[in-house]
Write an enzyme that holds these catalytic residues in place. Structure first.
Site, PDB file in Angstrom:
ATOM      1  N   ALA A  65       0.804  -1.222   0.000  1.00 33.23           N
ATOM      2  CA  ALA A  65       0.000   0.000   0.000  1.00 33.23           C
ATOM      3  C   ALA A  65       0.840   1.277   0.000  1.00 33.23           C
ATOM      4  O   ALA A  65       0.294   2.374   0.089  1.00 33.23           O
ATOM      5  CB  ALA A  65      -0.921   0.005   1.217  1.00 33.23           C
ATOM      6  N   ASN A  79       1.880  -3.778   8.092  1.00 38.42           N
ATOM      7  CA  ASN A  79       2.599  -4.199   6.887  1.00 38.42           C
ATOM      8  C   ASN A  79       3.367  -3.055   6.232  1.00 38.42           C
ATOM      9  O   ASN A  79       4.496  -3.235   5.770  1.00 38.42           O
ATOM     10  CB  ASN A  79       1.634  -4.829   5.888  1.00 38.42           C
ATOM     11  CG  ASN A  79       1.180  -6.212   6.317  1.00 38.42           C
ATOM     12  OD1 ASN A  79       1.855  -6.898   7.070  1.00 38.42           O
ATOM     13  ND2 ASN A  79       0.012  -6.622   5.860  1.00 38.42           N
ATOM     14  N   HIS A  98      -1.229   6.997   4.343  1.00 37.79           N
ATOM     15  CA  HIS A  98       0.127   6.586   4.698  1.00 37.79           C
ATOM     16  C   HIS A  98       1.071   7.732   4.353  1.00 37.79           C
ATOM     17  O   HIS A  98       1.089   8.212   3.216  1.00 37.79           O
ATOM     18  CB  HIS A  98       0.540   5.338   3.917  1.00 37.79           C
ATOM     19  CG  HIS A  98      -0.391   4.189   4.088  1.00 37.79           C
ATOM     20  ND1 HIS A  98      -0.496   3.494   5.267  1.00 37.79           N
ATOM     21  CD2 HIS A  98      -1.276   3.615   3.224  1.00 37.79           C
ATOM     22  CE1 HIS A  98      -1.402   2.531   5.134  1.00 37.79           C
ATOM     23  NE2 HIS A  98      -1.879   2.580   3.909  1.00 37.79           N
TER      24      HIS A  98
END
Length: 279
Positions: free
Chosen positions: A136, A202, A232
């Site tokens: 991601a 992750n 993020h």
């Protein structure tokens, strides 16, 4: 040991939201060699139904199995783990020791040094390769290159709406339903993030493994009532380059907790194995 046939099928461990979307994406790209999906015995019937629906009208063979031996006998060109941390620990070493390359979705599991060392040794034994796709996040190429030159600092910030942290340790730390402004719910290293927030670790783990390690990568997790998506953000200070990135993930239609980009990052890792020009 001889490496697996490059023209063999693609095998998946797990067939949840990530696995189903990945198969659909690979079929849309015309993947050759077929698909093999490994699931628990009690999930076989459900997986067969879903797999049949996804591959309907396509010529490539696809089947569901419930034992790792059946995956290994199929001589897949690569196995993609997309079933969670426990599955990587249970199956990863055996896949690699059999000489089959492994693409890992559950990168956060590698915060466990024993697991990391174990699958590395299995990869050496089987002359196989472990691939950790960006998932991601983006900019991993720049981060990994900066590591060679020398990195001083990596800081990752994960920002989600308060209720997106439901079911995590954040529930014990704050009243998620009562948050009225952005609130830091966790601040520590990537290793501690992986241990305490395994379902959200992750990205931080990927940054840590590409950069300066689990214990030097700083992580801050934020519950923010002012956002509706998962964001993020990270910044890097190094001798070669200073940079920052912000990515706003669009959720999977099958599982809102999973970023669509994660699935397509896995698909890219599979497809690049047969590309003649790789970027």
């Amino acid at each position: 040991m001889k490496r697996a046939d490059a023209q063999g099928p693609v095998a998946l461990i797990g067939f949840g939201a990530i696995g189903r979307t990945l198969v659909d994406a690979l079929c849309n790209e015309g993947i050759a060699g077929g698909i093999v999906v490994l699931v628990r015995e009690d999930k076989v019937a459900e997986a067969q139904t879903d797999l049949k629906r996804i591959v309907a009208g396509r010529s490539e063979p696809a089947r569901v199995v419930s034992h790792l031996d059946d995956v290994i006998k199929a001589q897949p060109r690569v196995v993609v783990e997309c079933a969670g941390h426990a599955a990587l620990g249970q199956f990863g070493g055996s896949v690699l020791a059999a000489g089959i390359d492994l693409i890992v979705a559950s990168v956060g599991a590698l915060a466990d040094d024993e697991l990391l060392d174990g699958i590395r040794k299995a990869a050496i034994e089987g002359n196989a390769q472990i691939t950790l796709p960006a998932g991601a996040i983006g900019g991993i190429d720049a981060l990994a290159a900066a590591r060679i030159a020398g990195i001083e600092q990596v800081v990752y910030i994960g920002r989600k709406p308060p209720q997106a942290w439901a079911g995590s340790p954040a529930e014990a730390a704050v009243d998620l339903s009562g948050i009225t402004k952005e609130t830091v719910i966790f601040e520590d290293t990537a290793r501690q993030a992986a241990r305490r927030y395994p379902k959200n670790a992750n990205v931080a783990a990927t940054l840590a493994l590409a950069g300066i390690g689990m214990d030097r990568t700083d992580v801050r997790l934020i519950a923010d009532p002012g956002v509706t998506t998962n964001t993020h953000e990270y910044r890097v200070v190094s001798s070669a380059v200073d940079f920052s990135m912000v990515l706003t993930g669009k959720p999977s239609l099958l599982n809102p907790k999973t970023s669509q980009l994660t699935v397509f990052s896995l698909a890219r890792a599979v497809l690049q194995r047969s590309d003649r020009i790789v970027i």
